[in-house]
Design a protein around this motif. Structure first.
Motif, PDB file in Angstrom:
ATOM      1  N   GLU A  44      -2.959  -3.297   4.303  1.00 19.77           N
ATOM      2  CA  GLU A  44      -4.156  -3.259   4.025  1.00 19.77           C
ATOM      3  C   GLU A  44      -4.524  -1.284   4.088  1.00 19.77           C
ATOM      4  OE1 GLU A  44      -8.456  -4.550   4.650  1.00 19.77           O
ATOM      5  OE2 GLU A  44      -6.619  -6.383   4.773  1.00 19.77           O
ATOM      6  N   GLY A  45      -5.380  -0.883   3.408  1.00 18.38           N
ATOM      7  CA  GLY A  45      -6.173   0.826   3.685  1.00 18.38           C
ATOM      8  C   GLY A  45      -4.847   1.923   3.441  1.00 18.38           C
ATOM      9  N   LEU A  46      -3.283   0.915   3.187  1.00 19.40           N
ATOM     10  CA  LEU A  46      -2.432   2.298   2.055  1.00 19.40           C
ATOM     11  C   LEU A  46      -2.120   2.480   1.433  1.00 19.40           C
ATOM     12  CD1 LEU A  46       1.247   1.113   4.561  1.00 19.40           C
ATOM     13  CD2 LEU A  46      -0.528   3.326   4.720  1.00 19.40           C
ATOM     14  N   THR A  47      -2.226   3.197   0.863  1.00 20.95           N
ATOM     15  CA  THR A  47      -2.316   3.231  -0.962  1.00 20.95           C
ATOM     16  C   THR A  47      -0.619   4.170  -1.080  1.00 20.95           C
ATOM     17  OG1 THR A  47      -3.008   5.954  -0.618  1.00 20.95           O
ATOM     18  CG2 THR A  47      -4.770   4.584  -0.909  1.00 20.95           C
ATOM     19  N   PRO A  48       0.055   4.263  -2.549  1.00 21.97           N
ATOM     20  CA  PRO A  48       0.843   4.580  -2.805  1.00 21.97           C
ATOM     21  C   PRO A  48       1.176   6.271  -2.087  1.00 21.97           C
ATOM     22  CG  PRO A  48       0.147   2.834  -4.731  1.00 21.97           C
ATOM     23  CD  PRO A  48      -0.940   3.692  -3.442  1.00 21.97           C
ATOM     24  N   GLU A  49       0.169   7.127  -2.313  1.00 26.23           N
ATOM     25  CA  GLU A  49       0.572   7.884  -2.122  1.00 26.23           C
ATOM     26  C   GLU A  49       0.322   8.708  -0.435  1.00 26.23           C
ATOM     27  OE1 GLU A  49      -2.255   5.871  -3.748  1.00 26.23           O
ATOM     28  OE2 GLU A  49      -1.089   7.657  -5.951  1.00 26.23           O
ATOM     29  N   ASP A  50       0.301   7.545   0.065  1.00 26.09           N
ATOM     30  CA  ASP A  50       0.664   7.774   1.985  1.00 26.09           C
ATOM     31  C   ASP A  50       1.767   7.383   2.206  1.00 26.09           C
ATOM     32  OD1 ASP A  50      -2.253   7.713   1.885  1.00 26.09           O
ATOM     33  OD2 ASP A  50      -2.784   5.441   2.360  1.00 26.09           O
ATOM     34  N   CYS A  51       2.663   7.080   1.616  1.00 23.85           N
ATOM     35  CA  CYS A  51       3.849   7.261   1.370  1.00 23.85           C
ATOM     36  C   CYS A  51       4.486   7.758   0.327  1.00 23.85           C
ATOM     37  CB  CYS A  51       4.079   5.873   2.326  1.00 23.85           C
ATOM     38  SG  CYS A  51       3.425   4.613   1.157  1.00 23.85           S
ATOM     39  N   LYS A  52       4.146   8.042  -0.477  1.00 18.80           N
ATOM     40  CA  LYS A  52       4.835   8.755  -1.884  1.00 18.80           C
ATOM     41  C   LYS A  52       6.105   8.691  -2.022  1.00 18.80           C
ATOM     42  CE  LYS A  52       3.860  11.708  -5.452  1.00 18.80           C
ATOM     43  NZ  LYS A  52       2.631  13.109  -5.757  1.00 18.80           N
ATOM     44  N   ALA A  53       6.697   9.833  -1.247  1.00 22.00           N
ATOM     45  CA  ALA A  53       7.940   9.672  -1.459  1.00 22.00           C
ATOM     46  C   ALA A  53       9.024   8.241  -1.624  1.00 22.00           C
ATOM     47  CB  ALA A  53       8.717  10.427  -0.157  1.00 22.00           C
ATOM     48  N   ASP A  54       8.149   7.558  -0.323  1.00 22.76           N
ATOM     49  CA  ASP A  54       9.287   5.920   0.194  1.00 22.76           C
ATOM     50  C   ASP A  54       8.905   5.423  -0.921  1.00 22.76           C
ATOM     51  OD1 ASP A  54      10.736   7.002   2.222  1.00 22.76           O
ATOM     52  OD2 ASP A  54       9.520   6.135   3.508  1.00 22.76           O
TER      53      ASP A  54
END
Length: 119
Positions: A44-54
């Motif tokens: 919750e609170g994470l978006t794909p952009e927050d961990c984009k490369a992974d």
């Protein structure tokens, strides 16, 4: 989100073997589906952009795992060379390996898998 899906497809197609046009379309669909499914599993609170490369790496590997499973399902489990018959014992090895690699990459960003309740 469309840009992210395109990046996932670009990475997956780099890693994929030669694809026929029909398989390219299937891979696009698998990339879109893996991105959507993976997005729903993020903490919750994470978006794909927050961990984009992974996120891109994991989603592309999930799509390739599904593609490998599809391809292996189409192939025969055995073939003959002269008088010798060769049987494949585990046709799903490539698919499992790709899936496991994706899990290793994305696990730190996923919601907890366990729920503990008091008694």
């Amino acid at each position: 989100c469309m840009m992210l899906t395109q990046q996932i497809y670009a990475q997956a197609s780099l890693l994929a073997e030669q694809l026929e046009p029909r398989e390219q379309e299937m891979l696009r669909l698998l990339c879109r589906n893996s991105a959507s499914s993976l997005k729903n599993r993020l903490r919750e609170g994470l978006t794909p952009e927050d961990c984009k490369a992974d996120f891109i790496a994991a989603a592309s590997l999930y799509a390739l795992a599904a593609m490998a499973s599809y391809r292996q399902g189409k192939e025969s489990g055995e073939f003959k060379i002269g008088d010798v018959t060769v049987r494949r014992s585990d046709q799903d090895t490539a698919s499992k390996c790709l899936y496991n690699q994706a899990e290793l990459i994305i696990t730190p960003y996923l919601r907890d898998q366990f729920l503990f309740k008091g008694v």
